[in-house]
Motif scaffolding. Structure first.
Motif, PDB file in Angstrom:
ATOM      1  N   TRP A  22       0.823  -1.208   0.000  1.00 32.39           N
ATOM      2  CA  TRP A  22       0.000   0.000   0.000  1.00 32.39           C
ATOM      3  C   TRP A  22       0.858   1.260   0.000  1.00 32.39           C
ATOM      4  O   TRP A  22       0.421   2.298  -0.495  1.00 32.39           O
ATOM      5  CB  TRP A  22      -0.926   0.008   1.216  1.00 32.39           C
ATOM      6  N   THR A  23       2.047   1.191   0.588  1.00 30.47           N
ATOM      7  CA  THR A  23       2.905   2.377   0.675  1.00 30.47           C
ATOM      8  C   THR A  23       4.200   2.213  -0.101  1.00 30.47           C
ATOM      9  O   THR A  23       5.130   2.998   0.086  1.00 30.47           O
ATOM     10  CB  THR A  23       3.221   2.714   2.140  1.00 30.47           C
ATOM     11  N   GLN A  24       4.285   1.227  -0.982  1.00 31.98           N
ATOM     12  CA  GLN A  24       5.482   1.041  -1.796  1.00 31.98           C
ATOM     13  C   GLN A  24       5.346   1.829  -3.096  1.00 31.98           C
ATOM     14  O   GLN A  24       4.467   1.543  -3.910  1.00 31.98           O
ATOM     15  CB  GLN A  24       5.704  -0.440  -2.104  1.00 31.98           C
ATOM     16  N   PRO A  25       6.207   2.827  -3.320  1.00 29.25           N
ATOM     17  CA  PRO A  25       6.112   3.616  -4.549  1.00 29.25           C
ATOM     18  C   PRO A  25       6.393   2.775  -5.782  1.00 29.25           C
ATOM     19  O   PRO A  25       7.083   1.749  -5.716  1.00 29.25           O
ATOM     20  CB  PRO A  25       7.190   4.693  -4.369  1.00 29.25           C
ATOM     21  N   ARG A  26       5.871   3.229  -6.901  1.00 28.97           N
ATOM     22  CA  ARG A  26       6.210   2.634  -8.187  1.00 28.97           C
ATOM     23  C   ARG A  26       6.145   3.745  -9.227  1.00 28.97           C
ATOM     24  O   ARG A  26       5.431   4.748  -9.047  1.00 28.97           O
ATOM     25  CB  ARG A  26       5.282   1.483  -8.550  1.00 28.97           C
ATOM     26  N   PRO A  27       6.882   3.611 -10.322  1.00 27.68           N
ATOM     27  CA  PRO A  27       6.855   4.661 -11.343  1.00 27.68           C
ATOM     28  C   PRO A  27       5.517   4.701 -12.059  1.00 27.68           C
ATOM     29  O   PRO A  27       4.750   3.728 -12.034  1.00 27.68           O
ATOM     30  CB  PRO A  27       7.989   4.262 -12.292  1.00 27.68           C
ATOM     31  N   PRO A  28       5.217   5.810 -12.700  1.00 32.45           N
ATOM     32  CA  PRO A  28       3.953   5.895 -13.455  1.00 32.45           C
ATOM     33  C   PRO A  28       3.887   4.827 -14.534  1.00 32.45           C
ATOM     34  O   PRO A  28       4.910   4.392 -15.068  1.00 32.45           O
ATOM     35  CB  PRO A  28       3.993   7.300 -14.066  1.00 32.45           C
ATOM     36  N   LEU A  29       2.674   4.422 -14.838  1.00 35.80           N
ATOM     37  CA  LEU A  29       2.456   3.420 -15.880  1.00 35.80           C
ATOM     38  C   LEU A  29       1.330   3.888 -16.773  1.00 35.80           C
ATOM     39  O   LEU A  29       0.181   3.989 -16.325  1.00 35.80           O
ATOM     40  CB  LEU A  29       2.098   2.073 -15.245  1.00 35.80           C
ATOM     41  N   HIS A  30       1.654   4.173 -18.042  1.00 36.41           N
ATOM     42  CA  HIS A  30       0.593   4.548 -18.973  1.00 36.41           C
ATOM     43  C   HIS A  30      -0.256   3.323 -19.268  1.00 36.41           C
ATOM     44  O   HIS A  30       0.253   2.235 -19.557  1.00 36.41           O
ATOM     45  CB  HIS A  30       1.163   5.110 -20.275  1.00 36.41           C
ATOM     46  N   LEU A  31      -1.576   3.478 -19.187  1.00 38.19           N
ATOM     47  CA  LEU A  31      -2.493   2.366 -19.386  1.00 38.19           C
ATOM     48  C   LEU A  31      -3.129   2.402 -20.761  1.00 38.19           C
ATOM     49  O   LEU A  31      -2.916   1.519 -21.580  1.00 38.19           O
ATOM     50  CB  LEU A  31      -3.552   2.368 -18.279  1.00 38.19           C
ATOM     51  N   VAL A 226     -11.392  -2.457 -16.707  1.00 41.80           N
ATOM     52  CA  VAL A 226     -11.684  -2.254 -15.298  1.00 41.80           C
ATOM     53  C   VAL A 226     -10.420  -1.763 -14.601  1.00 41.80           C
ATOM     54  O   VAL A 226      -9.381  -2.431 -14.651  1.00 41.80           O
ATOM     55  CB  VAL A 226     -12.163  -3.552 -14.621  1.00 41.80           C
ATOM     56  N   LEU A 227     -10.526  -0.609 -13.942  1.00 43.65           N
ATOM     57  CA  LEU A 227      -9.401  -0.041 -13.206  1.00 43.65           C
ATOM     58  C   LEU A 227      -9.845   0.153 -11.758  1.00 43.65           C
ATOM     59  O   LEU A 227     -10.465   1.157 -11.417  1.00 43.65           O
ATOM     60  CB  LEU A 227      -8.959   1.286 -13.830  1.00 43.65           C
ATOM     61  N   PRO A 228      -9.562  -0.800 -10.889  1.00 42.39           N
ATOM     62  CA  PRO A 228     -10.014  -0.730  -9.494  1.00 42.39           C
ATOM     63  C   PRO A 228      -9.060   0.069  -8.622  1.00 42.39           C
ATOM     64  O   PRO A 228      -7.936   0.395  -9.024  1.00 42.39           O
ATOM     65  CB  PRO A 228     -10.049  -2.194  -9.074  1.00 42.39           C
ATOM     66  N   MET A 229      -9.501   0.335  -7.404  1.00 41.68           N
ATOM     67  CA  MET A 229      -8.706   1.144  -6.489  1.00 41.68           C
ATOM     68  C   MET A 229      -7.611   0.340  -5.783  1.00 41.68           C
ATOM     69  O   MET A 229      -6.734   0.910  -5.157  1.00 41.68           O
ATOM     70  CB  MET A 229      -9.603   1.830  -5.463  1.00 41.68           C
ATOM     71  N   HIS A 230      -7.694  -0.979  -5.879  1.00 41.28           N
ATOM     72  CA  HIS A 230      -6.577  -1.850  -5.514  1.00 41.28           C
ATOM     73  C   HIS A 230      -6.193  -2.568  -6.802  1.00 41.28           C
ATOM     74  O   HIS A 230      -6.943  -3.427  -7.276  1.00 41.28           O
ATOM     75  CB  HIS A 230      -6.972  -2.839  -4.423  1.00 41.28           C
ATOM     76  N   ALA A 234      -7.748  -6.482 -10.329  1.00 38.90           N
ATOM     77  CA  ALA A 234      -7.968  -6.733 -11.754  1.00 38.90           C
ATOM     78  C   ALA A 234      -6.650  -7.001 -12.473  1.00 38.90           C
ATOM     79  O   ALA A 234      -6.592  -6.918 -13.703  1.00 38.90           O
ATOM     80  CB  ALA A 234      -8.686  -5.551 -12.399  1.00 38.90           C
ATOM     81  N   ASP A 235      -5.599  -7.310 -11.705  1.00 42.75           N
ATOM     82  CA  ASP A 235      -4.279  -7.586 -12.301  1.00 42.75           C
ATOM     83  C   ASP A 235      -3.871  -6.481 -13.279  1.00 42.75           C
ATOM     84  O   ASP A 235      -3.398  -6.753 -14.383  1.00 42.75           O
ATOM     85  CB  ASP A 235      -4.285  -8.936 -13.027  1.00 42.75           C
ATOM     86  N   VAL A 236      -4.046  -5.234 -12.837  1.00 37.03           N
ATOM     87  CA  VAL A 236      -3.828  -4.103 -13.741  1.00 37.03           C
ATOM     88  C   VAL A 236      -2.417  -4.094 -14.312  1.00 37.03           C
ATOM     89  O   VAL A 236      -2.220  -3.928 -15.524  1.00 37.03           O
ATOM     90  CB  VAL A 236      -4.131  -2.775 -13.016  1.00 37.03           C
ATOM     91  N   PHE A 237      -1.412  -4.279 -13.474  1.00 36.16           N
ATOM     92  CA  PHE A 237      -0.039  -4.183 -13.964  1.00 36.16           C
ATOM     93  C   PHE A 237       0.279  -5.304 -14.945  1.00 36.16           C
ATOM     94  O   PHE A 237       0.881  -5.076 -16.006  1.00 36.16           O
ATOM     95  CB  PHE A 237       0.957  -4.206 -12.801  1.00 36.16           C
ATOM     96  N   ALA A 238      -0.125  -6.514 -14.603  1.00 33.51           N
ATOM     97  CA  ALA A 238       0.148  -7.640 -15.492  1.00 33.51           C
ATOM     98  C   ALA A 238      -0.604  -7.494 -16.812  1.00 33.51           C
ATOM     99  O   ALA A 238      -0.052  -7.760 -17.890  1.00 33.51           O
ATOM    100  CB  ALA A 238      -0.237  -8.955 -14.811  1.00 33.51           C
ATOM    101  N   ARG A 239      -1.859  -7.080 -16.736  1.00 34.92           N
ATOM    102  CA  ARG A 239      -2.640  -6.918 -17.958  1.00 34.92           C
ATOM    103  C   ARG A 239      -2.056  -5.813 -18.848  1.00 34.92           C
ATOM    104  O   ARG A 239      -2.014  -5.945 -20.077  1.00 34.92           O
ATOM    105  CB  ARG A 239      -4.096  -6.608 -17.625  1.00 34.92           C
ATOM    106  N   ALA A 240      -1.607  -4.729 -18.216  1.00 31.81           N
ATOM    107  CA  ALA A 240      -1.005  -3.651 -18.999  1.00 31.81           C
ATOM    108  C   ALA A 240       0.279  -4.128 -19.666  1.00 31.81           C
ATOM    109  O   ALA A 240       0.573  -3.769 -20.818  1.00 31.81           O
ATOM    110  CB  ALA A 240      -0.729  -2.452 -18.102  1.00 31.81           C
ATOM    111  N   ARG A 241       1.029  -4.948 -18.955  1.00 24.57           N
ATOM    112  CA  ARG A 241       2.308  -5.410 -19.484  1.00 24.57           C
ATOM    113  C   ARG A 241       2.130  -6.298 -20.711  1.00 24.57           C
ATOM    114  O   ARG A 241       2.919  -6.225 -21.665  1.00 24.57           O
ATOM    115  CB  ARG A 241       3.070  -6.171 -18.402  1.00 24.57           C
ATOM    116  N   VAL A 242       1.099  -7.131 -20.709  1.00 23.47           N
ATOM    117  CA  VAL A 242       0.920  -8.064 -21.832  1.00 23.47           C
ATOM    118  C   VAL A 242      -0.173  -7.615 -22.791  1.00 23.47           C
ATOM    119  O   VAL A 242      -0.512  -8.339 -23.736  1.00 23.47           O
ATOM    120  CB  VAL A 242       0.612  -9.489 -21.314  1.00 23.47           C
TER     121      VAL A 242
END
Length: 271
Positions: A22-31, A226-230, A234-242
């Motif tokens: 919840w508090t681990q930063p990550r760089p921006p990711l264009h979706l 679907v872009l949820p608040m967690h 919705a596996d947002v990062f994995a889905r964006a990557r592939v």
């Protein structure tokens, strides 16, 4: 405490037990289109660029504000370019940093009408099994009604009331053109029980009715993305990557899973 859609309830008894991501930063990711993820690894914050400035969906926890602000600046924007902040729901992990973000950006804050009193007081609505996790009161917040359209420049979002998790829990929808195709995007409010008291909730007596109405509504709501608040919900990062962010059945599947969990929890409380 907030968890997104079909995500299992997160630890909520003390700040020290919150998931570390919840508090681990990550760089921006264009979706896709004008939407960039600017939140942490475990709490969603989405930046939407428009012709008249930017919109931020959720500010997450107070500890995360510096990292989110760095992400915004890294995109070549000034904080003052953020003109609107849209709220998903009034739990500390999603609004703990809202007042500071509002102050730093000067943005107008919009939230579902059922959560405005909680935001102004800094006290989350309803009764829970984990007690009260207060957050800094938001001094300026404007209510939005179900179905109300919010416009900034060339972007329009629509508020969809999805109460239950909180009385004013709100999902936000917008249309995005992605590689020449129109896509319906839903920034999904939470549907999990996540410690909410379902039986005898004196501060939120309509909670059971509202949850069930939200499940019905979300199952009918079309979402290409679907872009949820967690984001893990919705596996947002994995889905964006592939390249599989477009998943038209995902939102309905998440709603059905959340309904099953809700009904099980309700039965357990009745025992």
């Amino acid at each position: 405490m907030a968890a997104a859609l079909a995500l299992p309830a997160a630890p909520a008894n003390a700040a020290s037990s919150d998931p570390p991501e919840w508090t681990q930063p990550r760089p921006p990711l264009h979706l896709l289109g004008p939407i960039t993820y600017v939140g942490t690894r475990g709490l969603g914050a989405y930046l939407i660029r428009t012709s008249a400035g930017a919109i931020l969906v959720d500010a997450t926890m107070a500890e995360n504000v510096p990292a989110i602000e760095r992400n915004i600046r890294s995109l070549g924007l000034k904080l003052s370019d953020v003109k609107l902040i849209l709220v998903s729901h009034a739990h500390f992990d999603h609004v703990g940093g809202l007042e500071r973000m509002r102050h730093d950006t000067g943005a107008r804050v919009l939230a579902g009408s059922g959560d405005v009193a909680a935001l102004r007081s800094g006290t989350p609505p309803g009764e829970t099994s984990y007690g009260v996790h207060r957050f800094p009161a938001v001094t300026r917040v404007s209510p939005v009604a179900d179905g109300e359209q919010v416009r900034l420049g060339d972007v329009t979002l629509r508020a969809v009331a999805t109460p239950g998790h909180t009385p004013g829990c709100t999902s936000w929808t917008m249309r995005v053109v992605d590689h020449g195709r129109a896509r319906e995007v839903v920034f999904a409010g939470s549907m999990t029980v996540a410690g909410n008291r379902l039986i005898g909730n004196r501060r939120y007596p309509a909670i059971v009715r509202d949850y069930r109405a939200t499940f019905d509504r979300i199952e009918r709501l079309h979402a290409d993305v679907v872009l949820p608040m967690h984001p893990e919900a919705a596996d947002v990062f994995a889905r964006a990557r592939v390249g599989t962010l477009v998943a038209p059945r995902l939102l309905g599947d998440m709603a059905r899973a959340a309904r099953v969990d809700f009904e099980r929890t309700l039965r357990e409380e009745k025992r």
